[in-house]
Design an enzyme around this catalytic site. Structure first.
Site, PDB file in Angstrom:
ATOM      1  N   ASP A   1      -3.850   2.866  -4.653  1.00  0.00           N
ATOM      2  CA  ASP A   1      -3.641   4.276  -4.514  1.00  0.00           C
ATOM      3  C   ASP A   1      -2.859   4.766  -3.104  1.00  0.00           C
ATOM      4  OD1 ASP A   1      -6.082   4.032  -3.354  1.00  0.00           O
ATOM      5  OD2 ASP A   1      -6.628   6.035  -3.933  1.00  0.00           O
ATOM      6  N   GLU A   2      -2.700   3.825  -2.509  1.00  0.00           N
ATOM      7  CA  GLU A   2      -2.144   4.258  -0.884  1.00  0.00           C
ATOM      8  C   GLU A   2      -1.257   3.297  -0.605  1.00  0.00           C
ATOM      9  OE1 GLU A   2      -5.082   6.169   2.174  1.00  0.00           O
ATOM     10  OE2 GLU A   2      -5.751   4.675   1.326  1.00  0.00           O
TER      11      GLU A   2
END
Length: 473
Positions: A94-95
DNA sequence: TCTGGGGTCCTTATACGA
DNA sequence: TCTGTCGTATAAGGACCC
């Protein structure tokens, strides 16, 4: 994407929107992977033991992570990032860092802002989730900016303002300063970034060692020249299990290690890799952790070889008192095996058999489900009632809430027998039906900003080294 | 009822050959 | 020939991150 897992579950299950949702291991030794913002209000946060979370938020919804589902969403988001620049460095599902200059997606503050805003709008359109963006001239600052931006925001750190911004912040803000280093520094009277800078490089090296000291001093001065690196090579592959209750039986410990070795090799082979160093990890009843490793003459992906090495390593470990966790890993990776280098005797092929066997039973290798297992949170389909998800099961019953990501209202709940033939497991539905591609007018800016609705997620932009955030096409 | 799982990187100690 | 040193591998542990 912060609160990523929890946000994805809320998007998937309308009845959970606006509610406290906690995603993590549900066993007696589980920990929180992600808490929704509603759950954070109660003090629940990631890495917290589940038991504690349940005490703080007894009425929250507790769900197991659905890795495959999150991965699909992640791939969509990463796709959007790659459209901005070839230089994308994922940090996790998610990053990611994106070098906007390298992609010619931005060359000054205004263009960066625009790219960030459009990205956020695109993420929302494509995934139904919200993401946050941090824009700055380096990875460290972009990361800090994205933390400040969440949930659902965009923050720019303008070149020239870095030192003043960082100065009063806690040393814990800097990447690489965790609880141990934070405590160490605090005991020395250093708790802010300014104090870190005042301490001086030599003192920090003395305190924290060469690598950490130099790195931290540079960060405190807002210097960070690390480039955005796309695709880093895997260095190790490992699997581990924490058991609900400690294992005391030495024989059982042995068989668990063998299973882990097989699982590890399966993953290794799945990635087309082999490795030279076998690592056994043991966490004892008192949480003390030890590792034992052995390096072979050449890389292997032979399950028999890894099993034997793991078994040898286990012999050197005292397990009296019980073990709570066992793990097996392989490092020193290569994309060939020692066996490749020599003529393969027919007998060696036979030695590979066990893994094939293992692969068959593998994947869902739980005990053969004489009875079907309905996992809380997982999607199901019922012949009459359609798509839903398991709210809970037990005592021969399974409770399902029938709703889809599109449902406006929380869905109806019904209970069935666990062996109801009309009920079957289903794949998650897409969170967004058919992301309407915007009519490609030349300019769709005004699209963005629009402080849309909900949750969270961060993406970082980082300018590459050099300094000037902006500038230099 | 404390404390997951999958990784990365660094440090220190030790062994070994040149 | 003995001894110290240097560089490289290996082994073990720890901190950190998501």
């Amino acid at each position: 994407m912060d609160a990523f897992f929890a946000s994805a579950e809320q998007a998937s299950k309308p009845s959970l929107r606006g509610k406290a949702v906690v995603v993590g291991g549900l066993g007696p030794r589980g920990v929180v992977a992600t808490a929704s913002y509603e759950a954070r209000v109660f003090g629940v946060h990631s890495a917290m033991p589940m038991a504690q979370a349940r005490r703080l938020a007894p009425n929250a919804a507790y769900l197991v992570p659905r890795g495959g589902f999150y991965k699909l969403i992640s791939e969509q988001v990463m796709g959007l990032l790659h459209a901005l620049s070839p230089l994308v460095e994922p940090l996790s599902l998610d990053e990611a860092f994106v070098d906007l200059e390298a992609g010619e997606a931005a060359w000054d503050e205004a263009s960066a802002r625009l790219a960030g805003s459009r990205l956020r709008a695109d993420i929302r359109a494509v995934t139904g989730l919200t993401g946050s963006v941090g824009l700055a001239a380096s990875k460290m600052l972009a990361k800090i900016a994205s933390e400040q931006a969440k949930p659902d925001g965009l923050v720019v750190i303008e070149p020239g303002t870095e030192r003043a911004l960082l100065g009063p912040m806690s040393v814990r803000t800097l990447p690489g300063v965790g609880p141990a280093t934070g405590d160490h520094l605090r005991r020395t009277g250093i708790s802010t970034v300014d104090e870190l800078a005042e301490a001086g490089e030599d003192e920090l090296v003395r305190l924290l060692g060469k690598a950490h000291g130099h790195a931290l001093y540079a960060m405190a001065m807002a210097h960070d020249e690390r480039p955005v690196v796309a695709a880093r090579e895997t260095k190790s592959v490992s699997v581990e299990d924490t058991y609900d209750v400690d294992i005391h039986d030495r024989v059982r410990v042995g068989t668990e290690v063998q299973r882990l070795a097989d699982r590890c090799v399966r993953r290794l082979r799945g990635a087309g890799l082999s490795g030279r160093t076998i690592v056994l990890k043991v966490r004892r009843y008192d949480f003390s952790t030890l590792t034992r490793s052995e390096t072979l003459r050449g890389p292997t992906d032979d399950p028999g070889v890894v099993r034997e090495a793991a078994a040898r390593l286990l012999e050197a470990v005292d397990t009296t008192g019980g073990v709570r966790l066992l793990g097996v890993g392989v490092s020193g990776l290569a994309d060939y095996t020692q066996e490749d280098l020599f003529a393969q005797a027919a007998g060696e092929l036979a030695a590979l058999e066990p893994v094939e066997e293992a692969e068959g039973e593998a994947v869902e290798e739980q005990e053969a489900p004489a009875e079907r297992r309905w996992t809380s949170g997982h999607d199901v389909r019922h012949a009459d009632f359609g798509h839903g998800w398991v709210q809970g099961s037990g005592l021969g019953r399974v409770t399902v809430r029938f709703e889809t990501p599109e449902s406006e209202q929380p869905g109806r709940v019904r209970t069935f027998r666990t062996d109801d033939p009309a009920l079957e497991p289903a794949d998650p539905l897409p969170l967004v039906t058919l992301a309407p591609r915007r009519p490609d007018g030349p300019d769709e800016d005004s699209v963005d900003q629009a402080s849309s609705v909900p949750a969270s997620l961060p993406k970082s932009w980082s300018g590459n080294g050099g300094g000037g955030a902006t500038s230099r096409p």
